[in-house]
Design an enzyme around this catalytic site. Structure first.
Site, PDB file in Angstrom:
ATOM      1  N   GLU A  43       0.823  -1.213   0.000  1.00  0.00           N
ATOM      2  CA  GLU A  43       0.000   0.000   0.000  1.00  0.00           C
ATOM      3  C   GLU A  43       0.854   1.259   0.000  1.00  0.00           C
ATOM      4  OE1 GLU A  43      -2.747  -0.648   3.311  1.00  0.00           O
ATOM      5  OE2 GLU A  43      -4.091  -1.712   1.946  1.00  0.00           O
ATOM      6  N   ASP A  46      -8.383  -9.128   3.957  1.00  0.00           N
ATOM      7  CA  ASP A  46      -8.146  -8.045   4.912  1.00  0.00           C
ATOM      8  C   ASP A  46      -9.209  -7.965   6.004  1.00  0.00           C
ATOM      9  OD1 ASP A  46      -7.080  -5.882   6.109  1.00  0.00           O
ATOM     10  OD2 ASP A  46      -7.663  -4.426   4.578  1.00  0.00           O
ATOM     11  N   GLU A 103     -12.590  -2.519  12.044  1.00  0.00           N
ATOM     12  CA  GLU A 103     -12.562  -1.762  10.787  1.00  0.00           C
ATOM     13  C   GLU A 103     -13.698  -2.142   9.849  1.00  0.00           C
ATOM     14  OE1 GLU A 103      -8.829  -2.062   8.694  1.00  0.00           O
ATOM     15  OE2 GLU A 103      -9.607  -1.044   6.928  1.00  0.00           O
TER      16      GLU A 103
END
Ligand code: GCW
Length: 680
Positions: free
Chosen positions: A288, A362, A390
């Protein structure tokens, strides 16, 4: 009022008059042997707990009499101990402990002992927990030791005190006031973690800022390490790979460049001068947009080994993350980490651990286990779980995560035949690794109750308990946490347990049932947005993952598709590959399935998908009903806090259901099954 600050260390007076009297008879005093900082904090904790729980002054005693607690490392206990104790001590390492009731010279003693003082602290917390849970302490015989060596929280905290994916306020690390001002909260943080066996903390975000490695910040980290040390908690930092350029004035960060290697060695020396027991580095590299060894044509092992060399002399470790994927690689994202790391098995130095997320994408509400588990026998693999939610409703949804953690660690990789569970990979028993680890991305912030949602505390608690002993069940841990948080009335405990236990499955149902994944809102990752497309990277869209079209829905990862199934050992690979055998909870993860496909229930895929979304909403509604039964029975502040959040969760479950059902209907062109309320 109870704002939740004290977490599971509330120590409210025992509300059972018979039991409190009995405890007072059995605990006339205590005697701690040794005078290390760990023993001092253990004694202080027991004093605090006893005086509050038993509501009377209980003091240290110089002379042993009957009904006392005797606590200390084995070498400091002068009394003749039963032989079985010395034998057991040989099997429990430095962090283990024994709690044992025995009689000597006509006196009844409760012994808390260990090989090292930190074990005595852990044993003291365990003993306190027994009292909090109103357990029988007449005749104790407890032997405990952790199954995993490094049990860490990973804070994604930035130096400006924002927290990446944090939903509980700002970072608790007040960098501005450190090192001189020591917020009392740091000590409470250490107490809470030690009470569940967490023994390390990575203070900073994996999307790292090099500044934390400058002298100025290292002094601040050292001040925190000083607070945590008596509690057995080591400090670790994230290392930005390009730090030699950014703060070292070098022109490169190439891991094979001698100047760069020297820079890291000197940096390690500087760190260890300030923090003699510094744990080591956690690194996110070439992921990322983060810099890494591949910027210089080098491999992940070149990068990890350079850092490992810098800290090895001091006993430090490097935790190198396997969370890598690249838009420019024309390959299923779920396959990329395995492809990168598997060939490097055996190439890492002994003090390197590879830190692997539980699933290959993820932290989704549900993923199959990551195929790297079982694929790198020569390398210690660390588990990375996410405690912060998240992708699971963030700060507003009640989702008890122990069932998610357990589902992953109980998965069988078949790496060495049946029984080669993920748990055995990470506790080192499968491939004989002594260096083992597990990390949880923290959900802690400076909110009064630490975690935003009160039930976020249960996930912090569950992470620590499972890191210590992954054989505990989700239900056992829920029961403990509820008793420590809400007291011991069975009626209340049962209601809350019935809320917590199915809560993760509820969320899977209203968000991503049947193996769907990554269909949440762009960037913020909060609400539903299965329609996301046209983003800078295909893997940041939703359509990449669900692949809905007029024929069906799901990502074909079979041998006819991306062939991600081939990364698993047989027979897991064949099971995932088979449309009939693939567990339905992972169906759309591995298969693109026609809308009219007949599911095990006899319903079509479309009907079944709708069923799950509607069941998810229904279960949130019934959860709210259960919670309402607690009105007037628990602290009103806690009751209101959770009630208001549940209202949000209920509305948002409907939001998820409607968004997903209506969007997928544009492909299936099939009606919402009879009897379901109309989505709008
Ligand atoms: O899930 C993604 C998150 C990023 C995070 C990254 C990672 C720290 O959205 O915010 O960055 O994972 O784990 O590195």
């Amino acid at each position: 009022a109870e704002d939740g600050y004290k977490l599971w260390l509330r120590y409210d007076k025992i509300d059972n008059p018979v039991l409190i009297e009995k405890y007072r008879q059995l605990i006339k005093g205590y005697s701690f042997k040794g005078n290390s900082p760990s023993i001092k904090v253990a004694e202080k904790e027991l004093n605090l707990a006893l005086n509050k729980l038993l509501d009377c002054e209980i003091q240290t005693l110089d002379n042993l009499r009957s009904n006392v607690i005797l606590a200390g490392a084995h070498k400091n206990i002068t009394l003749n101990l039963p032989e079985e104790i010395s034998n057991k001590l040989k099997t429990i390492g430095d962090e283990g402990y024994i709690i044992k009731t025995f009689e000597t010279e006509g006196k009844r003693i409760t012994l808390i002992t260990a090989n090292a003082d930190i074990g005595v602290l852990y044993g003291t917390f365990h003993f306190i927990r027994l009292l909090q849970m109103q357990s029988d302490i007449d005749n104790l015989n407890i032997v405990e030791s952790p199954l995993i060596k490094l049990r860490l929280l990973n804070h994604w905290d930035n130096l400006d005190r924002t927290v990446e994916r944090g939903y509980a306020g700002f970072s608790i690390w007040n960098w501005h006031l450190l090192p001189d001002y020591i917020d009392p909260r740091y000590k409470d943080y250490a107490r809470a973690n030690a009470s569940i066996g967490v023994n390390g903390t990575v203070l900073t975000n994996v999307n790292a800022n090099s500044l934390v490695l400058t002298k100025q910040y290292l002094k601040k980290a050292a001040a925190l390490a000083d607070v945590f040390r008596p509690y057995g908690i080591k400090v670790y930092l994230t290392a930005r790979f390009s730090a030699p350029i950014e703060i070292g004035k070098l022109s490169t960060a190439d891991p094979l460049n001698p100047e760069v290697r020297k820079w890291w060695k000197e940096k390690a020396k500087e760190i260890y001068e300030l923090i003699p027991d510094f744990g080591g580095f956690l690194v996110k590299a070439n992921s990322e947009g983060q810099p890494g060894p591949q910027n210089y044509g080098r491999s992940h092992s070149d990068g990890a080994n350079m850092l490992a060399e810098a800290v090895e002399h001091y006993g430090g470790v490097v935790m190198w993350r396997a969370f890598v994927y690249d838009n420019n690689v024309p390959e299923d994202r779920a396959k990329q980490a395995y492809n990168e790391f598997k060939p490097l098995d055996g190439k890492f130095k002994d003090n390197v651990l590879i830190q692997v997320k539980n699933g290959p994408i993820d932290f989704q509400p549900r993923e199959p286990f990551h195929p790297l588990f079982g694929a790198m026998p020569e390398t210690p693999l660390m588990m990375e779980f996410q405690i912060t939610q998240e992708y699971l409703g963030q700060g507003t949804h009640l989702v008890y995560l122990a069932p998610l953690f357990k589902e992953c660690i109980e998965s069988d990789t078949y790496a060495k035949g049946a029984g080669s569970t993920v748990a055995k990979v990470i506790d080192g028993s499968l491939d004989n690794h002594a260096l083992t680890g597990i990390a949880g991305v923290s959900n802690i912030g400076n909110d009064r109750n630490w975690t935003g949602h009160l039930f976020g505390q249960s996930n912090w608690y569950a992470f620590g308990r499972l890191a210590w002993n992954h054989n505990l069940t989700s239900e056992q841990i829920a029961e403990e946490w509820i008793r420590l948080t809400f007291g011991n009335k069975n009626e209340i405990v049962e209601i809350i347990k019935n809320i917590m236990m199915p809560s993760r499955e509820n969320t899977v149902n209203y968000m991503t049932p049947l193996g769907l994944h990554h269909i949440m809102g762009w960037d913020h990752h909060y609400g539903p947005a299965p329609w996301i497309k046209d983003k800078p990277r295909a893997e940041w869209t939703s359509v990449y993952y669900h692949r809905a079209d007029s024929n069906g829905i799901g990502f074909d990862r079979t041998v006819n598709g991306s062939n991600a199934v081939s990364q698993y050992h047989s027979p897991v690979s064949e099971i995932f590959n088979s449309l009939e055998k693939c567990p339905e909870k992972y169906l759309l993860w591995f298969h693109h399935v026609p809308w009219d496909y007949k599911m095990k229930s006899g319903k079509t895929l479309w009907e079944e998908l709708c069923n799950h979304y509607y069941a998810g909403v229904d279960s949130v509604r019934s959860m709210s009903k259960k919670w309402k039964q607690l009105e007037g029975k628990i602290d009103s502040e806690l009751f209101d806090h959770v009630s208001m959040l549940m209202k949000i969760q209920e509305d948002e479950a409907v939001w998820w259901r409607n968004a997903c059902v209506l969007y997928f209907q544009t492909f299936s062109k099939l009606p919402i099954p009879e009897g379901f309320e109309k989505p709008d």
